[in-house]
Design an enzyme around this catalytic site. Structure first.
Site, mmCIF file in Angstrom:
data_model
loop_
_atom_site.group_PDB
_atom_site.id
_atom_site.type_symbol
_atom_site.label_atom_id
_atom_site.label_comp_id
_atom_site.label_asym_id
_atom_site.label_seq_id
_atom_site.Cartn_x
_atom_site.Cartn_y
_atom_site.Cartn_z
ATOM 1 N N SER A 87 -84.241 24.690 13.144
ATOM 2 C CA SER A 87 -83.872 23.914 12.307
ATOM 3 C C SER A 87 -85.129 22.699 12.638
ATOM 4 O O SER A 87 -86.167 23.211 11.947
ATOM 5 C CB SER A 87 -82.479 23.034 12.591
ATOM 6 O OG SER A 87 -82.105 22.237 11.718
ATOM 7 N N HIS A 237 -75.232 27.486 10.628
ATOM 8 C CA HIS A 237 -76.681 26.811 10.802
ATOM 9 C C HIS A 237 -76.932 26.956 12.345
ATOM 10 O O HIS A 237 -77.926 27.156 12.727
ATOM 11 C CB HIS A 237 -76.559 25.410 10.454
ATOM 12 C CG HIS A 237 -78.032 24.744 10.763
ATOM 13 N ND1 HIS A 237 -78.948 25.232 10.173
ATOM 14 C CD2 HIS A 237 -78.263 23.512 11.145
ATOM 15 C CE1 HIS A 237 -80.065 24.413 10.596
ATOM 16 N NE2 HIS A 237 -79.633 23.588 11.489
#
Length: 257
Positions: A87, A237
């Site tokens: 990320s 994610h």
């Protein structure tokens, strides 16, 4: 001289630097880190600036985060490094690959593309800013207060890992909430349109995540023409936490190839 990022170093061998995401810290990667160390790598679990046990600073953007990494590598006299970034950490790693390609052997980017993301953590930041540590005297109390703003228990547990006793009877967050609240735009920032790194690169996307879509393949390959793009099954994610076995297998195969 720039301050040196805090890290936890495991094992010996070729250096593998692991970069956490926004509001995370190196501890999030401890389990996988020890697996990489057992596989013969020297693992550096790094806290990025304004996170974990690293220094706090008003300055916060990807150029500076990449420079922090360069300073760290030079201070530890590392060569031929491999980087895994998740990320926000993936954006740092991509910027580093563009700025200092000669310091990098291989790059692994976890669930983020080299593109602009509109700010989408605002509800988390708003919830965190509501916590009053003059009133809150336990982790349980912090959790119950935060649940008014963030119903998902998994997200709350992730955030509350950052709590520590700054002094007797007084809790605080390790991350620099004030600066990170003000620098939300920077988290989603894009890479420069012309930057490119031709080294071996692996992009991993979560099957259930919307951070990397098939339409992003073109921009990924424009910046990283030597990239492979693969999917981690049954993961969103937080792909390294949701399917750690497949994540480890795919990354170690790429590292050893």
């Amino acid at each position: 001289m720039n301050p040196i990022l805090h890290s936890n170093i495991l094992g010996t061998g070729q250096p593998l630097l692991i970069l956490h995401g926004f509001l995370g810290m190196s501890d999030n990667w401890k389990t996988l880190g020890s697996q990489y160390a057992k596989a013969g790598l020297q693992v550096h679990l790094i806290d990025q600036r304004n996170h974990g046990r690293s220094f706090h600073s008003e300055e916060f953007n990807y150029d500076i985060l990449a420079e922090d990494l360069k300073t760290y590598i030079e201070a530890h006299d590392l060569e031929d490094v491999i980087i895994i970034g998740h990320s926000m950490g993936g954006k740092t790693a991509m910027q580093f690959a563009m700025s200092y390609p000669n310091l990098l052997s291989k790059l692994i980017v976890a669930d983020i593309a080299p593109k602009y993301y509109p700010p989408h953590h605002q509800f988390i930041i708003d919830g965190l800013n509501q916590l009053d540590f003059d009133q809150i005297k336990s982790r349980g109390q912090a959790d119950s207060e935060l649940s008014k703003y963030i119903p998902e228990i998994g997200i709350r547990q992730f955030l509350l890992k950052n709590l520590y006793w700054i002094e007797k009877g007084k809790l605080a967050f390790r991350f620099n909430l004030k600066v990170l609240s003000n620098k939300m735009e920077e988290i989603g920032e894009n890479l420069s349109a012309t930057d490119q790194n031709t080294g071996p690169t692996l992009f991993l996307r979560g099957e259930k995540s919307e951070y990397i879509s098939p339409s992003d393949n073109e921009v990924i390959l424009r910046h990283f023409p030597n990239a492979r793009i693969e999917t981690i099954d049954k993961a969103g994610h937080w792909l390294h936490a949701e399917n750690p076995v497949q994540f480890f297998n795919k990354t170690i195969d790429f590292i050893k190839s």
